[in-house]
Scaffold this motif. Structure first.
Motif, PDB file in Angstrom:
ATOM      1  N   SER A  65       6.434 -16.339  -7.444  1.00 25.32           N
ATOM      2  CA  SER A  65       7.698 -15.028  -7.169  1.00 25.32           C
ATOM      3  C   SER A  65       6.220 -14.305  -7.805  1.00 25.32           C
ATOM      4  O   SER A  65       4.855 -14.175  -7.842  1.00 25.32           O
ATOM      5  CB  SER A  65       8.040 -15.116  -8.493  1.00 25.32           C
ATOM      6  N   ASP A  66       6.476 -12.773  -7.467  1.00 21.54           N
ATOM      7  CA  ASP A  66       5.921 -11.594  -7.942  1.00 21.54           C
ATOM      8  C   ASP A  66       5.999 -10.866  -9.089  1.00 21.54           C
ATOM      9  O   ASP A  66       7.331  -9.966  -8.990  1.00 21.54           O
ATOM     10  CB  ASP A  66       5.449 -11.125  -6.659  1.00 21.54           C
ATOM     11  N   ARG A 108       5.077  -7.902  -9.498  1.00 24.11           N
ATOM     12  CA  ARG A 108       5.153  -6.820  -9.224  1.00 24.11           C
ATOM     13  C   ARG A 108       6.806  -5.986  -9.312  1.00 24.11           C
ATOM     14  O   ARG A 108       7.782  -6.744  -8.925  1.00 24.11           O
ATOM     15  CB  ARG A 108       4.474  -6.254  -7.929  1.00 24.11           C
ATOM     16  N   GLU A 109       7.399  -4.399  -9.404  1.00 28.07           N
ATOM     17  CA  GLU A 109       8.517  -3.689  -9.049  1.00 28.07           C
ATOM     18  C   GLU A 109       9.453  -4.601  -7.537  1.00 28.07           C
ATOM     19  O   GLU A 109       8.139  -4.413  -6.314  1.00 28.07           O
ATOM     20  CB  GLU A 109       8.228  -2.116  -9.153  1.00 28.07           C
ATOM     21  N   PRO A 110      10.043  -4.151  -7.651  1.00 20.57           N
ATOM     22  CA  PRO A 110      10.960  -4.293  -5.992  1.00 20.57           C
ATOM     23  C   PRO A 110      10.298  -3.370  -5.272  1.00 20.57           C
ATOM     24  O   PRO A 110       9.893  -2.447  -5.771  1.00 20.57           O
ATOM     25  CB  PRO A 110      12.282  -4.730  -6.544  1.00 20.57           C
ATOM     26  N   VAL A 111      10.489  -3.610  -3.880  1.00 22.13           N
ATOM     27  CA  VAL A 111       9.407  -2.797  -3.118  1.00 22.13           C
ATOM     28  C   VAL A 111      10.982  -1.887  -3.100  1.00 22.13           C
ATOM     29  O   VAL A 111      12.322  -2.031  -2.823  1.00 22.13           O
ATOM     30  CB  VAL A 111       9.394  -3.065  -1.511  1.00 22.13           C
ATOM     31  N   THR A 112      10.733  -0.484  -2.755  1.00 22.90           N
ATOM     32  CA  THR A 112      11.637   0.755  -2.626  1.00 22.90           C
ATOM     33  C   THR A 112      11.674   1.594  -1.445  1.00 22.90           C
ATOM     34  O   THR A 112      12.373   2.557  -1.149  1.00 22.90           O
ATOM     35  CB  THR A 112      12.161   1.381  -4.138  1.00 22.90           C
ATOM     36  N   GLY A 113      10.659   2.070  -1.160  1.00 22.88           N
ATOM     37  CA  GLY A 113      10.316   2.662  -0.529  1.00 22.88           C
ATOM     38  C   GLY A 113       9.028   1.174   1.343  1.00 22.88           C
ATOM     39  O   GLY A 113       8.442   1.179   0.648  1.00 22.88           O
ATOM     40  N   ARG A 164       9.680   6.349   3.745  1.00 19.36           N
ATOM     41  CA  ARG A 164      11.370   6.047   3.641  1.00 19.36           C
ATOM     42  C   ARG A 164      12.066   5.110   2.928  1.00 19.36           C
ATOM     43  O   ARG A 164      11.162   4.300   2.185  1.00 19.36           O
ATOM     44  CB  ARG A 164      12.125   5.506   5.494  1.00 19.36           C
ATOM     45  N   THR A 172      14.905   2.255   1.174  1.00 24.21           N
ATOM     46  CA  THR A 172      14.175   0.995   1.546  1.00 24.21           C
ATOM     47  C   THR A 172      15.696   1.137   1.265  1.00 24.21           C
ATOM     48  O   THR A 172      16.846   0.050   2.147  1.00 24.21           O
ATOM     49  CB  THR A 172      13.383   0.020   1.589  1.00 24.21           C
ATOM     50  N   THR A 175      10.831  -7.056  -0.411  1.00 22.22           N
ATOM     51  CA  THR A 175      10.702  -7.700  -1.653  1.00 22.22           C
ATOM     52  C   THR A 175      10.200  -9.312  -1.200  1.00 22.22           C
ATOM     53  O   THR A 175       8.703  -9.753  -1.562  1.00 22.22           O
ATOM     54  CB  THR A 175      10.827  -7.173  -2.368  1.00 22.22           C
TER      55      THR A 175
END
Lengths: 174, 150
Positions: free
Chosen positions: A2-3, A5-10, B19, B21, B30
């Protein structure tokens, strides 16, 4: 695994387009004159309109244009806008003025910057003059003119904008 | 200058887009950053990879995420003998539709192989992860033939 870090949003998704721009004969002559510190246009043999930048043909008459005309460093404000929004990568700091300018001797406007002016006092019909870079820096580029600055000359009446000869309001109409 | 001399020069036009996501693709990316591949289960039970935000039949929002395998099978492919600069691999490679184990639809990605004749429809492939993952489809560096990877 697991990571924390914040979830990817962009994501970054740039697009780069690589061009080879070939100026063509009339624009090449225009750019070569610019490198020598001169603004030039071409006159249509049919309707006598002078175009800048020249494209080698008259868009109204559809015929080839050959006659090269040296234009004035003086111009008239045909319209303008005050830019307040910064554009990424643009070194010019807002607010600044982008204007449609008709150089004396031409019948069509091009876009350039206005500077050394009070933004709120810029107006249609205002007389302006090109400020060139030092000669050593001249290249095949419109950037040879840094910007235009106001001139202490009477305004051009709206109906005369785009109709001045190369000698300006005092000279004869083109 | 002579009247026949014509000026020409290279120039680049760049659109520096970013962009957003959204929750579904964001979760997929993620997952890739964590070296996991997640799909989503649609209303008819199929597992879609990459996940879709809305069901293709009912248009309902989807959120039943399912982790799928890191191996799969080539459904269809096309060999690129002269990669371009923008391609993910700079040596000859294949674009392929790859159905991952546990998924019901194929996903497009690239396959690294020594030559075109090593590839076939139905061949088993396996993910090769990028050395550093960042939450991007390129976190999957490429796929390679499963027997080569082992």
């Amino acid at each position: 695994m697991s990571d924390a870090r914040e979830p990817v949003t962009g994501i970054e998704a740039p697009v780069y387009l690589q061009y080879q721009f070939t100026a063509g004969r009339a624009p090449s002559r225009f750019l070569s004159a610019l490198k020598q510190g001169r603004l030039t246009g071409q006159r249509c043999p049919g309707c006598s309109q002078v175009y800048i930048p020249p494209r080698g043909a008259c868009p109204a008459c559809g015929i080839a244009t050959e006659e090269e005309v040296t234009l004035s460093n003086k111009a008239t404000v045909q319209s303008f806008t005050i830019v307040y929004i910064p554009i990424p990568g643009n070194p010019i700091k807002p607010p600044y003025i982008v204007a449609n300018l008709v150089p004396d001797g031409a019948n069509i406007s091009f876009i350039h910057l206005l500077s050394e002016c009070v933004n709120e006092e810029v107006h249609i019909g205002q007389r302006v003059e090109a400020v060139w870079k030092p000669e050593a820096e001249w290249d095949y580029k419109m950037d040879n003119i840094l910007y235009y600055k106001p001139l202490e000359e009477p305004d051009v009446p709206v109906e005369m904008i785009g109709k001045l000869g190369v000698d300006g309001l005092e000279g004869k109409q083109s | 200058m002579s009247p026949t001399e014509v000026l020409s020069e290279a120039f680049e036009l760049g659109f520096t887009y970013t962009r957003s996501t959204g929750p579904v693709v964001g979760r997929f990316l993620t997952g890739l950053r964590d070296r996991r591949i997640e799909g989503v289960r649609a209303s008819d039970g199929r597992v879609m990879v990459p996940p879709m935000e809305y069901d293709p039949d009912t248009a309902a929002a989807l959120d039943d995420f399912v982790e799928v395998g890191q191996q799969g099978e080539i459904v269809s492919w096309c060999w690129v003998s002269e990669p371009r600069k923008a391609h993910p691999l700079q040596q000859p490679f294949a674009w392929a539709m790859i159905r991952l184990d546990g998924a019901d639809v194929p996903m497009i990605h690239c396959v690294s192989a020594a030559s075109e004749d090593q590839l076939a429809t139905g061949a088993r492939v396996q993910v090769r992860w990028a050395e550093e993952t960042r939450g991007h489809i390129a976190d999957i560096a490429c796929f390679e033939l499963a027997e080569v990877a082992q």
